[in-house]
Design a protein around this motif. Structure first.
Motif, PDB file in Angstrom:
ATOM      1  N   MET A 193       0.821  -1.213   0.000  1.00  0.00           N
ATOM      2  CA  MET A 193       0.000   0.000   0.000  1.00  0.00           C
ATOM      3  C   MET A 193       0.856   1.265   0.000  1.00  0.00           C
ATOM      4  N   CYS A 194       2.039   1.190   0.608  1.00  0.00           N
ATOM      5  CA  CYS A 194       2.902   2.375   0.715  1.00  0.00           C
ATOM      6  C   CYS A 194       3.905   2.479  -0.425  1.00  0.00           C
ATOM      7  N   ASP A 195       4.554   1.361  -0.756  1.00  0.00           N
ATOM      8  CA  ASP A 195       5.695   1.384  -1.672  1.00  0.00           C
ATOM      9  C   ASP A 195       5.474   0.566  -2.935  1.00  0.00           C
ATOM     10  N   PHE A 196       4.336  -0.140  -3.025  1.00  0.00           N
ATOM     11  CA  PHE A 196       4.032  -1.017  -4.161  1.00  0.00           C
ATOM     12  C   PHE A 196       5.094  -2.109  -4.296  1.00  0.00           C
ATOM     13  N   LEU A 213       4.500 -17.899  -0.946  1.00  0.00           N
ATOM     14  CA  LEU A 213       3.449 -16.907  -0.700  1.00  0.00           C
ATOM     15  C   LEU A 213       3.338 -15.931  -1.865  1.00  0.00           C
ATOM     16  N   PHE A 214       4.473 -15.478  -2.359  1.00  0.00           N
ATOM     17  CA  PHE A 214       4.469 -14.564  -3.503  1.00  0.00           C
ATOM     18  C   PHE A 214       3.807 -15.216  -4.720  1.00  0.00           C
ATOM     19  N   ASP A 215       4.175 -16.447  -4.999  1.00  0.00           N
ATOM     20  CA  ASP A 215       3.627 -17.140  -6.170  1.00  0.00           C
ATOM     21  C   ASP A 215       2.115 -17.332  -6.036  1.00  0.00           C
ATOM     22  N   THR A 216       1.659 -17.655  -4.835  1.00  0.00           N
ATOM     23  CA  THR A 216       0.222 -17.837  -4.605  1.00  0.00           C
ATOM     24  C   THR A 216      -0.521 -16.520  -4.792  1.00  0.00           C
ATOM     25  N   ALA A 217       0.029 -15.439  -4.257  1.00  0.00           N
ATOM     26  CA  ALA A 217      -0.608 -14.136  -4.379  1.00  0.00           C
ATOM     27  C   ALA A 217      -0.647 -13.668  -5.827  1.00  0.00           C
ATOM     28  N   ALA A 218       0.367 -14.037  -6.600  1.00  0.00           N
ATOM     29  CA  ALA A 218       0.469 -13.563  -7.985  1.00  0.00           C
ATOM     30  C   ALA A 218      -0.362 -14.387  -8.961  1.00  0.00           C
ATOM     31  N   ARG A 219      -0.856 -15.515  -8.511  1.00  0.00           N
ATOM     32  CA  ARG A 219      -1.488 -16.491  -9.409  1.00  0.00           C
ATOM     33  C   ARG A 219      -2.576 -15.895 -10.289  1.00  0.00           C
ATOM     34  N   ASP A 220      -3.387 -14.997  -9.724  1.00  0.00           N
ATOM     35  CA  ASP A 220      -4.531 -14.464 -10.467  1.00  0.00           C
ATOM     36  C   ASP A 220      -4.250 -13.139 -11.160  1.00  0.00           C
ATOM     37  N   PHE A 221      -3.007 -12.662 -11.118  1.00  0.00           N
ATOM     38  CA  PHE A 221      -2.755 -11.319 -11.633  1.00  0.00           C
ATOM     39  C   PHE A 221      -1.784 -11.251 -12.817  1.00  0.00           C
ATOM     40  N   GLY A 222      -1.263 -12.396 -13.241  1.00  0.00           N
ATOM     41  CA  GLY A 222      -0.437 -12.423 -14.441  1.00  0.00           C
ATOM     42  C   GLY A 222       0.689 -11.405 -14.401  1.00  0.00           C
ATOM     43  N   ASP A 223       0.812 -10.632 -15.507  1.00  0.00           N
ATOM     44  CA  ASP A 223       1.910  -9.660 -15.585  1.00  0.00           C
ATOM     45  C   ASP A 223       1.588  -8.362 -14.860  1.00  0.00           C
ATOM     46  N   MET A 224       0.510  -8.343 -14.083  1.00  0.00           N
ATOM     47  CA  MET A 224       0.198  -7.165 -13.272  1.00  0.00           C
ATOM     48  C   MET A 224       1.012  -7.133 -11.984  1.00  0.00           C
ATOM     49  N   VAL A 225       1.776  -8.188 -11.732  1.00  0.00           N
ATOM     50  CA  VAL A 225       2.731  -8.185 -10.623  1.00  0.00           C
ATOM     51  C   VAL A 225       4.065  -8.706 -11.138  1.00  0.00           C
ATOM     52  N   GLU A 226       5.117  -8.358 -10.437  1.00  0.00           N
ATOM     53  CA  GLU A 226       6.446  -8.813 -10.812  1.00  0.00           C
ATOM     54  C   GLU A 226       7.122  -9.439  -9.604  1.00  0.00           C
ATOM     55  N   ILE A 227       7.701 -10.618  -9.798  1.00  0.00           N
ATOM     56  CA  ILE A 227       8.428 -11.295  -8.724  1.00  0.00           C
ATOM     57  C   ILE A 227       9.870 -11.446  -9.154  1.00  0.00           C
ATOM     58  N   SER A 230       6.536  -6.943  -6.486  1.00  0.00           N
ATOM     59  CA  SER A 230       6.214  -5.546  -6.753  1.00  0.00           C
ATOM     60  C   SER A 230       5.061  -5.399  -7.735  1.00  0.00           C
ATOM     61  N   ILE A 231       4.482  -4.202  -7.716  1.00  0.00           N
ATOM     62  CA  ILE A 231       3.365  -3.853  -8.586  1.00  0.00           C
ATOM     63  C   ILE A 231       3.856  -2.780  -9.558  1.00  0.00           C
ATOM     64  N   PRO A 232       3.914  -3.061 -10.852  1.00  0.00           N
ATOM     65  CA  PRO A 232       4.356  -2.033 -11.799  1.00  0.00           C
ATOM     66  C   PRO A 232       3.349  -0.890 -11.871  1.00  0.00           C
ATOM     67  N   THR A 284      -3.927  -2.134  -6.636  1.00  0.00           N
ATOM     68  CA  THR A 284      -3.113  -2.369  -5.443  1.00  0.00           C
ATOM     69  C   THR A 284      -3.901  -3.005  -4.302  1.00  0.00           C
ATOM     70  N   ARG A 285      -5.078  -2.469  -3.994  1.00  0.00           N
ATOM     71  CA  ARG A 285      -5.845  -3.033  -2.871  1.00  0.00           C
ATOM     72  C   ARG A 285      -6.271  -4.471  -3.157  1.00  0.00           C
ATOM     73  N   MET A 286      -6.571  -4.767  -4.421  1.00  0.00           N
ATOM     74  CA  MET A 286      -6.941  -6.140  -4.775  1.00  0.00           C
ATOM     75  C   MET A 286      -5.747  -7.078  -4.647  1.00  0.00           C
ATOM     76  N   ILE A 287      -4.575  -6.616  -5.063  1.00  0.00           N
ATOM     77  CA  ILE A 287      -3.374  -7.442  -4.947  1.00  0.00           C
ATOM     78  C   ILE A 287      -3.005  -7.619  -3.476  1.00  0.00           C
ATOM     79  N   ALA A 288      -3.133  -6.560  -2.686  1.00  0.00           N
ATOM     80  CA  ALA A 288      -2.861  -6.665  -1.250  1.00  0.00           C
ATOM     81  C   ALA A 288      -3.787  -7.687  -0.601  1.00  0.00           C
ATOM     82  N   ARG A 289      -5.025  -7.731  -1.072  1.00  0.00           N
ATOM     83  CA  ARG A 289      -5.995  -8.676  -0.510  1.00  0.00           C
ATOM     84  C   ARG A 289      -5.529 -10.124  -0.675  1.00  0.00           C
TER      85      ARG A 289
END
Length: 451
Positions: free
Chosen positions: A377-380, A401-415, A421-423, A430-435
């Motif tokens: 929420m602060c630094d993306f 944990l990162f891989d599980t969180a990223a599963r539904d967001f494709g290239d909208m997140v970067e590991i 991180s969130i580009p 952001t709030r949806m990814i944080a969720r």
């Protein structure tokens, strides 16, 4: 595929998600935390520590229809004076428990409308606060100010007490929109209040403005933002209006068919955002803007930005004590919330007891997940090294944990090897990814639109 259609594909325009001003969020608080826990947590504060204090005044002269805060209307000062006496009694209870040498990092008076207090009552309350815990070096004392409920005497009282940051609620300057949300506040009245604040040497001025209001369009929000910019606020919160009439009954006065569609809400946000950036403001998190010289902007640049119940903050105190009905306190051990109803709060304090009615004690991965959500929420960005250093988790477990969180967001997140991180293109999500890092029952957590 357009940027908007990409965001739509991930559910941005349909989701209702938490604002994540805490983790877990307040709907998960329960009665397992009570006055004894609050007393113990107060006693565990180290001697000489710096803490923050939030003081809640729930009264308003008028009840704005858009507002979902727990407030009550009054045309008389009598209930306000009686309530302030209870606040002072709660402060004295704190004094008996606080360890020696504790000082304030931040003091904030919120509401409601704290500026409906008469000047002498303000002076008396400030003395009561500082009798319990004095301001520390470089401390900040901020007050929420209603331009319709302020005058020279009250501002003099606040300035004399040490107020060095003021916050003005604007919402929107368009008279037609103001009529629809039950808030009559002209630009002239607001400018006069801002000038009065500046004239007293108050160093910093905050302002709140809303997008997603009834009948709001790009031209109207642009006009309101430009008027707001003419007041030269040091920082601005650009919040999305959340229409929740099942929670805030007064919102039934706002017809739902006058509200902008989710796609239009994003356009309104972007219109305002571009104007703030063009005027030299730094973007702070998902919905704040600050002049580069403001403490919030400095904290964002230096990686010290934090999030609490007032939104983004540069306050790094580990303890925030909430005083007053419904106020929430945050400790290293968990959250404690006072009884929301003024009557129940008053009854407890008059009986010589703290009014803690519910809360949450941290357990399991709570602290770790709270920090990861706050970092997004602060630094993306979540720093993997920081999480592995500060919490009991291996690099392999964290990557899972990162891989599980990223599963539904494709290239909208970067590991990467050191971060999740969130580009920039995905930051509306952001709030949806944080969720995705939230381990609690999400059906209880989110009540506001994702954008």
């Amino acid at each position: 595929m357009t940027a908007e259609s990409q965001l739509s594909r991930f559910g941005l325009f349909d989701a209702r998600v938490p604002r994540y001003t805490s983790y877990p969020t307040a709907p998960h608080f329960n009665s397992c935390v009570g006055p004894e826990d609050f007393r113990d947590w107060i006693g565990a504060i180290p001697e000489g520590a710096r803490i923050s204090l939030y003081l809640h005044v729930p009264f308003c002269r008028r009840l704005c229809w858009f507002c979902a805060c727990r407030t009550q209307g009054t045309t008389s000062d009598d209930p306000v004076r009686a309530y302030i006496e209870v606040l002072k009694a709660e402060l004295q209870l704190l004094k008996t428990r606080l360890p020696a040498g504790v000082t304030l990092s931040r003091l904030h008076w919120g509401g409601g409308t704290p500026t409906l207090m008469p000047a002498r009552v303000m002076e008396d309350l400030a003395r009561a606060v500082f009798d319990v815990v004095p301001m520390g070096d470089g401390a900040e004392f901020s007050v929420e100010i209603d331009p319709n409920e302020i005058d020279d005497d009250r501002l003099d009282a606040l300035a004399s007490a040490g107020m060095n940051r003021a916050s003005i609620g604007v919402q929107d300057f368009d008279p037609a929109i103001q009529k629809m949300i039950g808030r009559d506040q002209s630009f002239q009245i607001t400018k006069k209040a801002a000038d009065m604040i500046r004239d007293r040497g108050v160093a910093s001025l905050n302002a709140d403005i809303l997008f997603g209001l009834p009948r709001q369009n790009r031209d109207r929000i642009a006009a309101s933002v430009q008027k707001l910019l003419s007041l030269n606020p040091d920082r601005v919160a650009l919040y999305g209006y959340a229409h929740v009439p099942w929670m805030a009954r007064r919102q039934v006065m706002i017809p739902s068919d006058t509200l902008p569609r989710p796609e239009e809400r994003l356009e309104l946000f972007e219109t305002a955002r571009k104007l703030f950036v063009a005027d030299g403001y730094d973007e702070i998190g998902i919905d704040h803007f600050a002049l580069p010289t403001d403490g919030l902007a400095c904290a964002a640049r230096e990686g010290r930005l934090r999030r609490n119940f007032q939104g983004y903050t540069d306050d790094t105190a580990e303890v925030l004590i909430g005083v007053g009905a419904s106020s929430i306190s945050r400790f290293p051990q968990g959250y404690a919330q006072n009884a929301p109803a003024t009557s129940a709060y008053t009854k407890a304090v008059r009986a010589g007891e703290f009014a803690t009615a519910k809360g949450h004690g941290f357990a399991g991965q709570d602290r770790m997940r709270a920090r990861m959500i706050e970092a997004l929420m602060c630094d993306f960005r979540i720093d993997a090294n920081e999480i592995c250093r500060d919490f009991n988790i291996s690099a392999e477990q964290l990557r899972t944990l990162f891989d599980t969180a990223a599963r539904d967001f494709g290239d909208m997140v970067e590991i990467g090897p050191g971060a999740f991180s969130i580009p920039e293109r995905a930051r509306p999500l952001t709030r949806m990814i944080a969720r995705a890092f939230d381990a609690y029952d999400l059906s209880k957590a989110g009540h506001s639109p994702a954008v």
